[in-house]
Design a protein around this motif. Structure first.
Motif, mmCIF file in Angstrom:
data_model
loop_
_atom_site.group_PDB
_atom_site.id
_atom_site.type_symbol
_atom_site.label_atom_id
_atom_site.label_comp_id
_atom_site.label_asym_id
_atom_site.label_seq_id
_atom_site.Cartn_x
_atom_site.Cartn_y
_atom_site.Cartn_z
ATOM 1 N N ILE A 189 6.572 48.990 16.162
ATOM 2 C CA ILE A 189 7.135 48.411 17.387
ATOM 3 C C ILE A 189 6.163 48.591 18.547
ATOM 4 O O ILE A 189 5.978 47.686 19.370
ATOM 5 C CB ILE A 189 8.504 49.043 17.702
ATOM 6 C CG1 ILE A 189 9.524 48.648 16.618
ATOM 7 C CG2 ILE A 189 9.001 48.599 19.077
ATOM 8 C CD1 ILE A 189 10.868 49.321 16.764
ATOM 9 N N HIS A 190 5.528 49.761 18.625
ATOM 10 C CA HIS A 190 4.516 49.980 19.663
ATOM 11 C C HIS A 190 3.400 48.948 19.542
ATOM 12 O O HIS A 190 2.956 48.371 20.549
ATOM 13 C CB HIS A 190 3.940 51.389 19.518
ATOM 14 C CG HIS A 190 2.720 51.622 20.356
ATOM 15 N ND1 HIS A 190 1.455 51.750 19.800
ATOM 16 C CD2 HIS A 190 2.559 51.733 21.689
ATOM 17 C CE1 HIS A 190 0.571 51.925 20.773
ATOM 18 N NE2 HIS A 190 1.208 51.928 21.917
ATOM 19 N N HIS A 191 2.954 48.691 18.329
ATOM 20 C CA HIS A 191 1.905 47.688 18.098
ATOM 21 C C HIS A 191 2.373 46.301 18.535
ATOM 22 O O HIS A 191 1.639 45.576 19.214
ATOM 23 C CB HIS A 191 1.533 47.676 16.617
ATOM 24 C CG HIS A 191 0.662 46.513 16.228
ATOM 25 N ND1 HIS A 191 -0.706 46.508 16.378
ATOM 26 C CD2 HIS A 191 0.987 45.299 15.691
ATOM 27 C CE1 HIS A 191 -1.198 45.363 15.948
ATOM 28 N NE2 HIS A 191 -0.197 44.607 15.529
ATOM 29 N N ALA A 192 3.612 45.928 18.161
ATOM 30 C CA ALA A 192 4.119 44.595 18.469
ATOM 31 C C ALA A 192 4.302 44.385 19.966
ATOM 32 O O ALA A 192 4.186 43.258 20.465
ATOM 33 C CB ALA A 192 5.443 44.365 17.739
ATOM 34 N N ALA A 193 4.604 45.462 20.707
ATOM 35 C CA ALA A 193 4.815 45.358 22.152
ATOM 36 C C ALA A 193 3.515 45.360 22.933
ATOM 37 O O ALA A 193 3.512 45.113 24.141
ATOM 38 C CB ALA A 193 5.712 46.499 22.630
ATOM 39 N N THR A 194 2.401 45.647 22.253
ATOM 40 C CA THR A 194 1.100 45.764 22.907
ATOM 41 C C THR A 194 0.277 44.522 22.621
ATOM 42 O O THR A 194 0.408 43.901 21.572
ATOM 43 C CB THR A 194 0.357 47.008 22.376
ATOM 44 O OG1 THR A 194 1.201 48.145 22.493
ATOM 45 C CG2 THR A 194 -0.916 47.260 23.155
#
Length: 409
Positions: free
Chosen positions: A122-127
């Motif tokens: 999720i961190h990757h997708a939000a960045t």
């Protein structure tokens, strides 16, 4: 050897999941650790912009993320398989504290196997503008917007769940060694490959107490993370400089304004803005095309917020905010047959280049709305000199300006 579990032992599928999970965990953690060390170097004020370091960090992060996604799916499949199978009994159920600890560790372990990689995903997708996951299904997740704040929250959750997973794995290994070395029982042998004659565990029943304790463990680690500031977001600029711009005398007072930039990093668009800038404007709208005034804009470089690359942008190979804390745009304003333009110079770092900025202007008595957009080449200002191609960072920097102003009385 049977593929299914029995009351005495695990089947071949459960064993395969167990050892595959171990391989993924002990691959993902060092990859993430060394990638983070390089990330700290890249975002540090002394980073020289080395392309080799950036490419190495990108490679390690991509492998780490790809292994993490694999771990997520293996974890989900492992849990699904476990709930459909008979659970092998404990060899020492009469030791109540040990039995509670063992089953609690299993609950926390299973949950962490899903939560650690999912929070990272999720961190990757939000960045935006980050090392990609190596698979053909894209870099985004449904319902997850691009958001620096959301990315930082899940970065904190990922950190907590990773260390919870590692602590649980350590307890799990310690327990296995205790059974093998001290108890000298068949606990470890039940998970090793191959067929063995294993003792039948005594009759027993399982309670929900370990699950309740596991929930309490997660509540405790999340509370601890919140109290230590793990989930704090930092999206209003890097705040590492004491540069503060003084107010200026101006014929027009800017009441609202946005000075934004957009760059392409790792194939993704990263947008940001400067929080601190001043504009000294002299302007009188002439009846015919010709001179209309002048403007001087001073920008506090350390006030830039540029998502996950904010700190990197301040480094010596980029804006070098420690040496050059301000940028200046100074120009004469001209009215054209259609629209307006500001013709002057832009100073960034130690480079002073001629700039023509076309803009639109909506005048209503003593109120004005101005909009402009300009594309600059970062190399013209010696920004990112160590990255002479666009594989990591694009050449184009899109500058956008919107402001509302009132004529000073």
């Amino acid at each position: 050897m049977s593929s299914n579990n029995s009351f005495a032992s695990y089947g071949s599928i459960a064993k395969s999941f167990h050892w595959l999970t171990a391989l993924l965990i002990f691959s993902a953690f060092p990859l993430g650790y060394f990638a983070n060390e390089l990330a700290h170097e890249i975002t540090g004020p002394d980073f020289d912009g080395s392309k080799d370091v950036i490419e190495q960090a990108t490679l390690l992060f991509s492998i780490h993320k790809t292994v993490g996604v694999a771990m997520f799916f293996v974890g989900v499949l492992r849990i699904v398989w476990a709930v459909t199978q008979e659970k092998p009994g404990l060899l020492h159920p009469e030791n109540k504290p040990e039995a509670l600890a063992a089953e609690t560790v299993h609950w926390v372990l299973y949950a962490s196997l899903v939560l650690a990689p999912l929070s990272g995903w999720i961190h990757h997708a939000a960045t935006v503008g980050y090392a990609p996951i190596w698979w053909p299904l894209g870099q985004n997740l449904p319902f997850i917007p691009k958001s620096d704040g959301l990315a930082e929250i899940f970065a904190g959750l990922h950190w907590i769940f990773v260390w919870t997973l590692l602590a649980t794995v350590a307890l799990h290994i310690a327990g296995a060694l205790k059974h093998q070395i001290i108890d000298r029982d068949a606990t470890l042998q039940r998970m090793l490959p191959g067929r063995r004659n294993l003792p039948q565990p005594p009759a027993q029943s399982h309670s929900l107490m370990p699950a309740v304790v596991a929930l309490a463990v997660f509540a405790a680690v999340l509370t601890g993370g919140a109290t230590t500031g793990v989930f704090q977001t930092h999206t209003a600029g890097n705040g590492d400089s004491d540069t503060q711009l003084a107010e200026v005398l101006s014929g027009w007072t800017v009441t609202e304004g946005v000075l934004g930039i957009e760059v392409t990093q790792m194939g993704g668009q990263v947008a940001g803005s400067f929080a601190d800038w001043t504009a000294a404007i002299t302007f009188d709208d002439p009846a015919a095309p010709g001179p209309a005034g002048d403007v001087e804009v001073i920008i506090a470089i350390p006030s830039l917020s540029l998502g996950t690359v904010t700190a990197q942008a301040m480094g010596a190979d980029y804006f070098d905010s420690a040496t050059y804390p301000t940028a200046v745009f100074k120009a004469d304003i001209e009215k054209l047959e259609q629209g307006y333009q500001a013709v002057g110079t832009l100073t960034i770092r130690d480079k002073i280049l001629p700039i023509t900025l076309p803009f639109t202007l909506d005048l209503q008595d003593d109120a004005a709305k101005m909009k402009a957009e300009l594309t600059l080449n970062r190399l013209d200002f010696d920004i990112g000199r160590s990255l002479p191609d666009e594989s990591s960072l694009g050449f184009a920097v899109i500058v956008s300006i919107e402001l509302d102003a009132l004529r000073a009385k």
